[in-house]
Write an enzyme that holds these catalytic residues in place. Structure first.
Site, short mmCIF file in Angstrom:
data_model
loop_
_atom_site.label_atom_id
_atom_site.label_comp_id
_atom_site.label_asym_id
_atom_site.label_seq_id
_atom_site.Cartn_x
_atom_site.Cartn_y
_atom_site.Cartn_z
N GLU A 182 -9.24 7.70 3.66
CA GLU A 182 -9.09 8.02 5.09
C GLU A 182 -9.62 9.42 5.39
O GLU A 182 -9.21 10.40 4.76
CB GLU A 182 -7.62 7.90 5.52
CG GLU A 182 -7.43 8.27 6.99
CD GLU A 182 -6.13 7.79 7.61
OE1 GLU A 182 -5.34 7.08 6.94
OE2 GLU A 182 -5.89 8.14 8.79
N LYS A 206 0.87 -1.19 0.00
CA LYS A 206 0.00 0.00 0.00
C LYS A 206 0.90 1.24 0.00
O LYS A 206 1.91 1.26 0.70
CB LYS A 206 -0.91 0.02 1.23
CG LYS A 206 -1.78 1.29 1.33
CD LYS A 206 -2.90 1.15 2.34
CE LYS A 206 -2.51 1.41 3.77
NZ LYS A 206 -1.91 2.73 4.05
#
Ligand code: KIV
Length: 261
Positions: free
Chosen positions: A182, A113
């Site tokens: 996020e 990631k």
């Protein structure tokens, strides 16, 4: 036991089955989380904060992530394992990003990631072209904490909303297989989730995402002072562990433990 593959995650989106993801940093937790049916274990660079006690994720090294990835890979059998690429291990140049991603795959990760959208698209494309699956991460990107002036919700203005949407689309076009959203407004997460073919995994992004991720120690209530609005703690972990350890201290001092033969 069959392990979860990228195709399984993409099928979950197609079938509207929520994807579950938790951070994990060691073999013992990996075994427990794996048995609890979590789809994805993330060796997140949050380990800099929750394991190493640092203020930010910026000091985490590639070797730190590789070390914890090896532990998690030994404990997990079923979950898909994603390793975070730490700050400045993929931003300089694509060749370096490839070499560093390879080290994490060799350590046991199934994918990596990395943070950032459009500016990272060519790196994501190069990695996916050589067989390294990449999960993107947009919105609040903690490696940019100073540029963002702190840990704050992103996408509140029209301009920032548009940029985050474009970032997510650029990651998909570059070949990312999923993207973490996020701390973005729920309506933006919903729009991105609708626009993308690949799964979105939210943290502080509301229920419309295709999946959810939390930091395992936050879920377990290890740090009662950390109370972001999005967090649900499923255990009063800090208090329970403290009580158990206090009982042990008392019993040893009172010579109750270990018991007499
Ligand atoms: O590093 C991490 O733990 C993360 C999650 C919070 C998504 O990136």
């Amino acid at each position: 036991m069959k392990s979860i593959r990228i195709r399984d995650l993409q099928e979950k989106k197609a079938k509207s089955e929520p994807i579950t993801m938790l951070t994990c940093y060691d073999a013992m937790f990996a075994k427990i989380l794996d048995s609890s049916g979590v789809d994805i274990l993330l060796i997140g660079d949050t380990l800099g904060m929750v394991v190493q006690g640092q203020e930010t994720t910026l000091g985490v090294t590639l070797e730190d992530i590789a070390y914890h990835t090896r532990m998690v890979a030994r404990g997990a059998q079923r979950a898909h394992i994603v390793a975070d690429m730490p700050f400045m291990t993929y931003q300089h140049d694509i060749k370096e990003a490839m070499q560093n991603a390879a080290k994490l795959l060799v350590a046991g990760a199934h994918s990596v990631k990395l943070e950032g959208g459009t500016p990272m698209a060519s790196t994501v494309k190069a990695l996916t072209e050589v067989g390294v699956p990449v999960m993107g991460h947009v919105g609040l990107t903690p490696q940019s904490v100073h540029a963002l002036s702190g840990y704050r919700t992103q996408g509140k203005t029209d301009e920032s909303r548009k940029r985050i949407l474009e970032d997510a689309m650029a990651l998909e076009a570059a070949g990312a297989y999923a993207v973490v959203l996020e701390c973005v407004p729920e309506s933006l997460a919903q729009e991105i989730t609708r626009m993308l073919q690949i799964p979105t995994i939210g943290i502080g992004a509301g229920p419309a995402c295709d999946g959810q991720v939390l930091v395992i120690y936050d879920l377990l209530g290890f740090n009662p002072e950390f109370k972001p609005k999005y967090l649900k703690t499923y255990l009063n972990g800090a208090a329970l562990i403290q009580q158990a350890c206090e009982k042990y201290v008392t019993e040893v001092r009172q010579r109750v433990f270990p018991p007499m033969e």
